[in-house]
Design a protein around this motif. Structure first.
Motif, short mmCIF file in Angstrom:
data_model
loop_
_atom_site.label_atom_id
_atom_site.label_comp_id
_atom_site.label_asym_id
_atom_site.label_seq_id
_atom_site.Cartn_x
_atom_site.Cartn_y
_atom_site.Cartn_z
N LEU A 64 0.88 -1.17 0.00
CA LEU A 64 0.00 0.00 0.00
C LEU A 64 0.91 1.21 0.00
O LEU A 64 1.68 1.43 0.95
CB LEU A 64 -0.93 -0.02 1.21
N ALA A 66 1.71 5.20 0.05
CA ALA A 66 1.14 6.42 0.60
C ALA A 66 2.08 7.59 0.34
O ALA A 66 3.29 7.48 0.50
CB ALA A 66 0.89 6.28 2.09
N GLU A 70 -1.06 12.06 -5.70
CA GLU A 70 -1.79 10.91 -6.21
C GLU A 70 -1.30 10.49 -7.58
O GLU A 70 -1.25 9.29 -7.89
CB GLU A 70 -3.29 11.19 -6.25
N ASP A 88 -1.66 -0.98 -4.27
CA ASP A 88 -2.69 0.05 -4.31
C ASP A 88 -2.11 1.28 -3.61
O ASP A 88 -0.96 1.25 -3.16
CB ASP A 88 -3.98 -0.42 -3.66
N HIS A 89 -2.90 2.35 -3.52
CA HIS A 89 -2.35 3.57 -2.95
C HIS A 89 -3.40 4.31 -2.13
O HIS A 89 -4.60 4.08 -2.26
CB HIS A 89 -1.82 4.49 -4.05
N ALA A 90 -2.90 5.20 -1.27
CA ALA A 90 -3.75 6.09 -0.50
C ALA A 90 -3.03 7.42 -0.36
O ALA A 90 -1.85 7.46 -0.01
CB ALA A 90 -4.03 5.51 0.88
N CYS A 92 -1.80 10.60 1.33
CA CYS A 92 -1.47 10.75 2.75
C CYS A 92 -0.49 11.90 2.93
O CYS A 92 0.53 11.97 2.24
CB CYS A 92 -0.87 9.44 3.27
N SER A 99 -5.09 11.74 8.04
CA SER A 99 -4.82 11.11 6.74
C SER A 99 -3.81 9.97 6.90
O SER A 99 -3.87 8.97 6.18
CB SER A 99 -4.33 12.13 5.72
N ALA A 103 -4.67 6.12 5.94
CA ALA A 103 -3.88 5.34 4.98
C ALA A 103 -3.52 3.97 5.56
O ALA A 103 -3.58 2.95 4.85
CB ALA A 103 -2.61 6.11 4.60
N ARG A 106 -6.49 1.88 5.43
CA ARG A 106 -6.76 1.46 4.06
C ARG A 106 -6.00 0.18 3.72
O ARG A 106 -6.52 -0.71 3.03
CB ARG A 106 -6.38 2.58 3.08
#
Length: 282
Positions: A64, A66, A70, A88-90, A92, A99, A103, A106
Motif C-alpha cells: 500500500l 502512501a 496521487e 494500491d495507494h492512499a 497521505c 490522513s 492510509a 486502508r
C-alpha cells in the motif's frame, strides 16, 4: 543541480533512471524476502519510497503506497501491477494525522492485515545555519519528520496488534542525524530525535514481537538531494569526496537495506539505526 545530475551519470544512471528508481524489477516470487506480507510505505511516490514499493512487491509483498501526490502514487502502483505485483495507494500527508491513520486503515481494509511498514516520507529544509531557519519552516519539519512518523508508528502498531499479531517497522533516518549538520541543522536534529523514538519503540514493543529499526542513508540520488545541490552547488561532489565508496547511492540500495530489516531474516534485529552510507561515517 548539474553537478548532482552529472554524479548520477557517473554511476551509470540517467535522470529518468533516478526518478523511476530502477523500475525493471523482476516479477514477485512466492519465495521472496517479503513473501506473504502486507507492507505499508510512506513517501512512496518517488525516491527511496518508490524504489522500496517496487522492490517489496518484487519480493512478494502486497504493498500500500502512501504519499501526497496521487499522480505519482498511481504511476508507481500501475507499474508494479504491470509487473505482476499487488499494489494500491492512499493519498497521505504526514502533517495531517487523520490522513496518516486513514492510509494505514486502508492497507488493512484492502489486504486484511498489516505485517511491515516503512516510514520513509520526509521533507527537507532550506540549507543554512540554524539562526536563518524560520519558525514556520521548523514547525513544518517537525510536523512531517518527527510527529508524522510518531503518528504512523502508533497507527501501524495498532494495526499489527489487531491483525498479524506481530510485525516490523523501519523508519528512514539520515547519516546527518549522527554527526554535526551545520547546513541542515533542524533536519538533522529531528532525524536524531526519530532515532531515539525508534529505539524507544523497539524496547517497548519487542516483547509483543514487533521489531522497530531505522536506516540512515548517506548521499542518495533523490530529488531532495538534487534540490540541495541546486541551492548549494558542489554539495554532491563534496559529500562524495567524504565517502570511501566515492559515489552516491541509488534509491534501490537504501530500499534493499530496509527490505532486509523488515524481513524474517532480520528476526533478531531491533532498535538498530543501520548506516547505509558508503562508509561516510566509518
Amino acid at each position: 543541480m548539474n553537478n548532482a545530475r552529472n554524479n548520477a551519470n557517473a554511476v551509470g544512471l540517467t535522470t529518468n533512471d533516478i526518478i523511476k528508481n530502477d523500475s525493471s524489477d523482476p516479477s514477485p516470487a512466492a519465495s521472496g524476502l517479503l513473501a506473504g506480507k502486507v507492507a505499508f510505505i510512506t513517501g512512496a511516490g518517488r525516491g527511496i519510497g518508490a524504489a522500496a514499493a517496487r522492490l517489496f512487491a518484487a519480493e512478494g509483498a502486497r504493498v500500500l503506497l502512501a504519499a501526497r501526490s496521487e499522480d505519482q502514487l498511481k504511476a508507481v502502483a500501475e507499474e508494479i501491477r504491470a509487473s505482476g505485483g499487488v499494489a494500491d495507494h492512499a493519498v497521505c500527508d504526514l502533517a495531517d494525522p487523520a490522513s496518516v491513520r486513514g492510509a494505514v486503515d486502508r492497507a488493512v481494509e484492502l489486504y486484511g492485515r498489516l505485517d511491515v511498514a516503512f516510514n520513509n516520507a520526509a521533507t527537507g529544509q532550506p540549507p543554512g545555519p540554524l539562526d536563518e531557519l524560520s519558525g514556520a519552516d521548523f514547525d513544518r519539519l517537525y510536523a512531517v519528520n518527527l510527529k508524522g512518523p510518531w503518528v504512523a508508528m502508533s497507527a501501524e502498531i495498532a494495526a499489527m496488534r489487531a491483525t498479524a499479531g506481530r510485525g516490523a517497522i523501519v523508519n528512514t533516518s539520515s547519516v546527518g542525524a549522527l554527526m554535526a549538520n551545520p547546513q541542515l541543522p533542524a533536519y538533522g536534529a529531528l532525524k536524531r530525535a526519530l532515532n531515539s523514538l525508534t529505539e524507544s519503540a523497539a524496547a517497548t514493543y519487542g516483547p509483543e514481537g514487533i521489531r522497530v529499526n531505522a536506516v540512515a542513508p548517506g548521499t542518495t540520488l533523490t530529488e531532495l538531494l538534487f534540490e540541495w545541490d541546486e541551492r548549494s552547488p558542489g554539495t554532491v561532489d563534496a559529500l562524495n569526496a567524504r565517502t570511501p565508496l566515492g559515489r552516491a547511492a541509488e534509491p534501490r540500495e537504501i530500499a534493499e537495506a530496509a527490505a532486509w530489516l523488515l524481513s524474517d531474516r532480520a528476526s533478531y534485529v531491533t532498535g538498530t539505526v543501520l548506516r547505509v552510507d558508503g562508509g561516510m561515517l566509518a
